[in-house]
Write a protein that holds these residues in place. Structure first.
Motif, mmCIF file in Angstrom:
data_model
loop_
_atom_site.group_PDB
_atom_site.id
_atom_site.type_symbol
_atom_site.label_atom_id
_atom_site.label_comp_id
_atom_site.label_asym_id
_atom_site.label_seq_id
_atom_site.Cartn_x
_atom_site.Cartn_y
_atom_site.Cartn_z
ATOM 1 N N VAL A 1 0.682 -1.215 0.163
ATOM 2 C CA VAL A 1 0.164 -0.099 -0.065
ATOM 3 C C VAL A 1 0.826 1.183 -0.122
ATOM 4 O O VAL A 1 1.845 1.358 0.820
ATOM 5 C CB VAL A 1 -0.855 -0.072 1.132
ATOM 6 N N TRP A 2 0.655 2.150 -0.850
ATOM 7 C CA TRP A 2 1.471 3.473 -1.025
ATOM 8 C C TRP A 2 0.275 4.640 -0.631
ATOM 9 O O TRP A 2 -0.705 4.800 -1.298
ATOM 10 C CB TRP A 2 1.930 3.679 -2.283
ATOM 11 N N ASN A 3 0.654 5.200 0.266
ATOM 12 C CA ASN A 3 0.045 6.643 0.758
ATOM 13 C C ASN A 3 0.835 7.553 0.065
ATOM 14 O O ASN A 3 1.885 8.148 0.788
ATOM 15 C CB ASN A 3 -0.211 6.596 1.915
ATOM 16 N N GLU B 1 -3.107 9.480 7.929
ATOM 17 C CA GLU B 1 -3.900 8.715 6.800
ATOM 18 C C GLU B 1 -3.211 7.229 6.707
ATOM 19 O O GLU B 1 -3.984 6.187 6.592
ATOM 20 C CB GLU B 1 -4.031 9.436 5.490
ATOM 21 N N LEU B 2 -1.909 7.129 6.590
ATOM 22 C CA LEU B 2 -1.382 5.717 6.418
ATOM 23 C C LEU B 2 -1.616 4.884 7.771
ATOM 24 O O LEU B 2 -1.877 3.779 7.486
ATOM 25 C CB LEU B 2 0.229 5.881 6.154
ATOM 26 N N TYR B 3 -1.514 5.641 9.054
ATOM 27 C CA TYR B 3 -1.876 4.596 9.984
ATOM 28 C C TYR B 3 -3.312 4.322 10.072
ATOM 29 O O TYR B 3 -3.658 3.081 10.507
ATOM 30 C CB TYR B 3 -1.797 5.445 11.301
ATOM 31 N N SER B 4 -4.187 4.987 9.359
ATOM 32 C CA SER B 4 -5.568 4.567 9.362
ATOM 33 C C SER B 4 -5.626 3.482 8.230
ATOM 34 O O SER B 4 -6.498 2.581 8.530
ATOM 35 C CB SER B 4 -6.270 5.967 8.927
ATOM 36 N N PHE B 5 -5.127 3.493 7.249
ATOM 37 C CA PHE B 5 -4.971 2.645 6.398
ATOM 38 C C PHE B 5 -4.548 1.226 6.974
ATOM 39 O O PHE B 5 -4.943 0.015 6.856
ATOM 40 C CB PHE B 5 -4.311 2.527 4.987
ATOM 41 N N PHE C 1 2.537 -4.464 3.743
ATOM 42 C CA PHE C 1 3.466 -3.533 3.721
ATOM 43 C C PHE C 1 3.241 -2.221 3.316
ATOM 44 O O PHE C 1 2.535 -1.946 2.045
ATOM 45 C CB PHE C 1 5.040 -3.699 3.094
ATOM 46 N N PHE C 2 3.122 -1.056 4.143
ATOM 47 C CA PHE C 2 2.659 0.076 3.896
ATOM 48 C C PHE C 2 3.828 1.304 3.638
ATOM 49 O O PHE C 2 4.881 1.250 4.523
ATOM 50 C CB PHE C 2 1.918 0.795 5.109
ATOM 51 N N PHE D 1 2.288 -1.654 -6.380
ATOM 52 C CA PHE D 1 1.540 -1.731 -5.526
ATOM 53 C C PHE D 1 0.055 -2.330 -5.808
ATOM 54 O O PHE D 1 -0.572 -2.166 -6.874
ATOM 55 C CB PHE D 1 1.207 -0.204 -4.950
ATOM 56 N N GLN D 2 -0.591 -2.829 -4.506
ATOM 57 C CA GLN D 2 -1.953 -3.325 -4.710
ATOM 58 C C GLN D 2 -3.086 -1.961 -4.478
ATOM 59 O O GLN D 2 -4.019 -2.092 -5.224
ATOM 60 C CB GLN D 2 -2.211 -4.678 -3.922
ATOM 61 N N VAL D 3 -2.509 -1.192 -3.848
ATOM 62 C CA VAL D 3 -3.364 0.109 -3.407
ATOM 63 C C VAL D 3 -2.395 1.297 -3.365
ATOM 64 O O VAL D 3 -1.364 1.299 -2.734
ATOM 65 C CB VAL D 3 -3.883 -0.126 -1.851
ATOM 66 N N ILE D 4 -2.939 2.239 -4.096
ATOM 67 C CA ILE D 4 -2.463 3.402 -3.778
ATOM 68 C C ILE D 4 -3.194 4.409 -3.533
ATOM 69 O O ILE D 4 -4.479 4.814 -4.002
ATOM 70 C CB ILE D 4 -1.762 3.874 -5.191
#
Length: 274
Positions: A105-107, A115-119, A133-134, A210-213
């Motif tokens: 995941v990439w923020n 926001e990244l901690y929220s994800f 892995f974030f 990434f699977q999520v951006i």
């Protein structure tokens, strides 16, 4: 005698942009001129600087540019901002990823990290954290230090907790932090799969798949040409069928939609299909 600090013309702004690029190598040319003008004006008003004073500080004070960069680029952020977005993440994105062995995941434009901690918490709620892995990136090294520390005002946590409950979460937010005096420290168990690093969306390239951006409330500060380049960067950084999360204020243009499937029109969540 210098002119008052309340105005800066677009011509002066362009001159300042060229000056900053020449002195510091940082190029604001593709940022939204109106937004940049507001932010520079705000700095000048708060610090009671004329344009001459500002240029002098940027030239002679080595540390000033870093603080100036924070004021110009930092975005307002909070944990679980727009709870409906996180509800949609839980309903439409996370279930799709449950069959994956590894999820990255990439923020982008993560600012101070909320926001990244929220994800990370949303994935932990679904028992997926250990497979994830974030990455949190920002152009500003100082705000990234705050993100790495993961220490936030306890008063703010009350609002964040309300946001979290509105996502339909089973646990309370306090499960993920330790309170001490007037501060809340994110638990180490949530930090261990997170990396914060400097990345400039305006000039840097792909660094992983990434699977999520997620990039919310950032593109609105860029002009149309830079927005296109950043969307292209995100497209090239997504795995096939990966998800791009832009949030309610930003959307893909019709010319870009051929390569994405709309997952949630309201929250502008898309899936790469081509």
């Amino acid at each position: 005698m210098h002119r008052g600090t309340d105005t800066i013309t677009y011509e002066e702004l362009n001159s300042l942009i060229a000056f900053i690029k020449n002195v510091h190598g940082f190029d604001f040319a593709d940022y939204s001129a109106a937004s940049l003008k507001r932010r520079v004006t705000r700095v000048m008003e708060l610090q009671r600087l004329s344009l001459f004073d500002l240029r002098t500080l940027l030239t002679n004070d080595e540390n000033y540019f870093e603080s100036f960069l924070i004021e110009i680029t930092v975005n307002v952020t909070e944990m679980f901002r727009d709870p409906s977005f996180y509800q949609s993440l839980a309903d439409n994105v996370i279930p799709y990823l449950k069959s994956y062995q590894r999820i990255k995941v990439w923020n982008a434009g993560c600012s101070t990290g909320e926001e990244l901690y929220s994800f990370a918490i949303m994935f932990a709620e679904e028992n997926l954290y250990e497979r994830c892995f974030f990455y949190g990136t920002d152009i500003n090294a100082d705000v990234l230090e705050d993100a790495k520390n993961g220490i936030y005002n306890l008063q703010k946590m009350k609002q964040y907790s309300e946001n979290f409950q509105q996502t339909g979460a089973a646990n309370t937010l306090s499960s993920y932090y330790t309170a001490k005096y007037d501060a809340a420290s994110i638990n180490h168990s949530l930090k261990k799969n997170i990396l914060f690093s400097v990345h400039n969306l305006a000039s840097d390239g792909v660094f992983n798949e990434f699977q999520v951006i997620s990039c919310r409330n950032v593109l609105i500060y860029f002009n149309t040409e830079l927005q296109k380049r950043v969307i292209e960067l995100f497209y090239n950084s997504l795995a096939n069928f990966g998800f791009l999360c832009l949030g309610s204020k930003e959307t893909l243009r019709s010319t870009e939609l051929g390569r994405f499937k709309i997952i949630d029109k309201k929250n502008n969540i898309y899936q790469k299909i081509a």
